[in-house]
Design a protein around this motif. Structure first.
Motif, PDB file in Angstrom:
ATOM      1  N   CYS A 104      -6.491  33.968 -52.851  1.00 52.24           N
ATOM      2  CA  CYS A 104      -5.016  34.821 -52.909  1.00 52.24           C
ATOM      3  C   CYS A 104      -4.310  33.938 -53.420  1.00 52.24           C
ATOM      4  N   ASP A 105      -4.041  35.105 -54.674  1.00 55.05           N
ATOM      5  CA  ASP A 105      -2.733  34.621 -56.078  1.00 55.05           C
ATOM      6  C   ASP A 105      -1.457  33.926 -54.823  1.00 55.05           C
ATOM      7  N   GLY A 106      -0.992  32.748 -55.344  1.00 45.45           N
ATOM      8  CA  GLY A 106       0.149  32.064 -55.015  1.00 45.45           C
ATOM      9  C   GLY A 106      -0.095  30.954 -53.837  1.00 45.45           C
ATOM     10  N   HIS A 107      -1.802  30.532 -53.457  1.00 47.83           N
ATOM     11  CA  HIS A 107      -2.408  30.320 -52.953  1.00 47.83           C
ATOM     12  C   HIS A 107      -3.393  29.739 -52.522  1.00 47.83           C
ATOM     13  N   PRO A 108      -3.361  28.585 -54.349  1.00 47.44           N
ATOM     14  CA  PRO A 108      -4.681  27.924 -54.596  1.00 47.44           C
ATOM     15  C   PRO A 108      -5.325  26.698 -54.110  1.00 47.44           C
ATOM     16  N   GLY A 109      -7.290  27.651 -54.103  1.00 46.75           N
ATOM     17  CA  GLY A 109      -7.266  26.096 -53.453  1.00 46.75           C
ATOM     18  C   GLY A 109      -7.674  26.456 -51.503  1.00 46.75           C
ATOM     19  N   CYS A 110      -7.282  27.491 -51.034  1.00 46.37           N
ATOM     20  CA  CYS A 110      -7.819  27.039 -49.510  1.00 46.37           C
ATOM     21  C   CYS A 110      -8.953  28.116 -49.251  1.00 46.37           C
ATOM     22  N   GLY A 111      -9.107  28.839 -50.050  1.00 43.19           N
ATOM     23  CA  GLY A 111     -10.061  30.289 -49.945  1.00 43.19           C
ATOM     24  C   GLY A 111      -9.419  31.610 -48.909  1.00 43.19           C
ATOM     25  N   THR A 112      -9.882  33.130 -48.346  1.00 46.10           N
ATOM     26  CA  THR A 112      -9.620  33.647 -48.319  1.00 46.10           C
ATOM     27  C   THR A 112     -10.119  33.737 -46.904  1.00 46.10           C
ATOM     28  N   LEU A 113      -9.125  34.240 -45.917  1.00 47.29           N
ATOM     29  CA  LEU A 113      -9.379  34.747 -44.508  1.00 47.29           C
ATOM     30  C   LEU A 113      -9.857  36.344 -44.335  1.00 47.29           C
ATOM     31  N   GLU A 114     -10.877  36.630 -44.359  1.00 49.67           N
ATOM     32  CA  GLU A 114     -11.148  38.478 -45.165  1.00 49.67           C
ATOM     33  C   GLU A 114     -11.326  39.133 -43.548  1.00 49.67           C
ATOM     34  N   VAL A 115     -10.716  40.043 -43.294  1.00 48.65           N
ATOM     35  CA  VAL A 115      -9.737  40.942 -41.601  1.00 48.65           C
ATOM     36  C   VAL A 115     -10.522  41.967 -42.152  1.00 48.65           C
ATOM     37  N   ARG A 116     -11.389  42.183 -40.698  1.00 45.32           N
ATOM     38  CA  ARG A 116     -11.760  43.431 -41.178  1.00 45.32           C
ATOM     39  C   ARG A 116     -12.099  44.379 -39.680  1.00 45.32           C
ATOM     40  N   TYR A 117     -10.792  45.477 -40.229  1.00 47.14           N
ATOM     41  CA  TYR A 117     -10.900  46.128 -38.887  1.00 47.14           C
ATOM     42  C   TYR A 117     -11.782  47.976 -38.370  1.00 47.14           C
ATOM     43  N   GLU A 118     -12.036  48.136 -37.536  1.00 53.18           N
ATOM     44  CA  GLU A 118     -13.312  49.110 -37.635  1.00 53.18           C
ATOM     45  C   GLU A 118     -13.086  50.086 -36.442  1.00 53.18           C
ATOM     46  N   PHE A 119     -12.714  51.439 -36.384  1.00 50.39           N
ATOM     47  CA  PHE A 119     -11.448  52.157 -35.124  1.00 50.39           C
ATOM     48  C   PHE A 119     -13.067  53.363 -35.659  1.00 50.39           C
ATOM     49  N   PRO A 120     -13.541  54.025 -34.794  1.00 49.40           N
ATOM     50  CA  PRO A 120     -14.806  54.796 -34.975  1.00 49.40           C
ATOM     51  C   PRO A 120     -13.776  56.024 -34.357  1.00 49.40           C
ATOM     52  N   SER A 121     -14.458  57.105 -34.508  1.00 49.70           N
ATOM     53  CA  SER A 121     -13.449  58.700 -34.887  1.00 49.70           C
ATOM     54  C   SER A 121     -13.643  58.728 -33.292  1.00 49.70           C
ATOM     55  N   GLY A 122     -12.752  60.011 -32.788  1.00 48.79           N
ATOM     56  CA  GLY A 122     -12.529  59.655 -30.834  1.00 48.79           C
ATOM     57  C   GLY A 122     -11.761  61.068 -30.655  1.00 48.79           C
ATOM     58  N   VAL A 123     -11.472  61.072 -29.504  1.00 52.84           N
ATOM     59  CA  VAL A 123     -10.299  61.647 -29.036  1.00 52.84           C
ATOM     60  C   VAL A 123      -9.439  61.943 -28.667  1.00 52.84           C
ATOM     61  N   GLN A 124      -7.860  62.132 -28.863  1.00 52.31           N
ATOM     62  CA  GLN A 124      -7.075  61.187 -28.192  1.00 52.31           C
ATOM     63  C   GLN A 124      -6.676  61.581 -26.956  1.00 52.31           C
ATOM     64  N   GLY A 125      -5.876  60.434 -26.382  1.00 48.03           N
ATOM     65  CA  GLY A 125      -5.251  59.918 -24.878  1.00 48.03           C
ATOM     66  C   GLY A 125      -4.173  60.431 -24.646  1.00 48.03           C
ATOM     67  N   GLN A 126      -3.802  60.271 -23.672  1.00 46.46           N
ATOM     68  CA  GLN A 126      -2.293  60.117 -22.967  1.00 46.46           C
ATOM     69  C   GLN A 126      -1.172  59.287 -24.290  1.00 46.46           C
ATOM     70  N   GLN A 127      -1.551  57.877 -24.986  1.00 47.33           N
ATOM     71  CA  GLN A 127      -0.931  58.457 -25.686  1.00 47.33           C
ATOM     72  C   GLN A 127      -0.475  58.100 -26.912  1.00 47.33           C
TER      73      GLN A 127
END
Length: 203
Positions: A104-127
């Protein structure tokens, strides 16, 4: 990876809040629910006392008052004490890996932590904004430097994810679509470009 399973914030309030269910005689005759200003125990309703109750600020309610309040907030409706309730995030998955090939720019030499969020479609709850209506899922990819800064940020994001606070169902400010999974905690999606491109480095 970790999975978050959505649940209604009021599904198990007794356990989450640690309230005490009172019996008739545990409150003075004529005492009022401090929010609704109706008598405690009116029409045989269950009365609950939160741990934050004190002589200075009464936090004893008819159960329906407490349930309605905590359906939309994590704070006591009387004194404002926060409680660790699940947020409105829909069911989803968080995955992560280290990529040593890119920084990542500004953080040389340490590599990247890649994070992935996955949310399937669904039906809304009370919240969610429109209970019973469908919502559209999403996939989001986030990048963090694989150094102390990124690892500390990721630990906080994982905790927020487990608490259901990273995402919500709402209206997209980018596309204008409604009933979609949107950010609650905005995160960086690019290794470069700075803040205007949702990327690194930080300003």
């Amino acid at each position: 990876f970790e999975v978050f399973v959505a649940g209604s914030p009021t599904a198990d309030l007794a356990s989450a809040l640690g309230w005490t269910v009172l019996q008739a005689g545990d409150w003075a005759a004529g005492d009022l629910d401090p929010i609704m200003m109706s008598e405690l125990g009116e029409a045989g309703e269950e009365v609950v006392r939160l741990p934050c109750d004190s002589a200075a600020i009464r936090c004893t309610f008819n159960r329906s008052t407490a349930e309605a309040a905590f359906a939309t907030s994590c704070k006591c409706p009387s004194c404002g004490q926060p409680y660790p309730l699940l947020g409105p995030q829909p069911t989803g998955v968080i995955k992560w890996r280290v990529n040593a090939s890119y920084d990542c720019d500004g953080h040389p030499g340490c590599g990247t932590l890649e994070v992935r969020y996955e949310f399937p479609s669904g039906v809304q709850g009370q919240q969610h904004p429109s209970p019973g209506q469908p919502y559209a899922g999403t996939l989001r990819n986030v990048v963090l430097p694989n150094d102390a800064t990124g690892q500390q940020a990721f630990a906080l994001l994982r905790r927020a994810f487990r608490q259901g606070k990273c995402f919500a169902v709402g209206n997209s400010a980018t596309t204008g679509r409604s009933d979609v999974v949107v950010w609650r905690i905005h995160q960086k999606t690019s290794r470069s470009g700075g803040a205007t491109q949702h990327g690194w480095p930080d300003p």
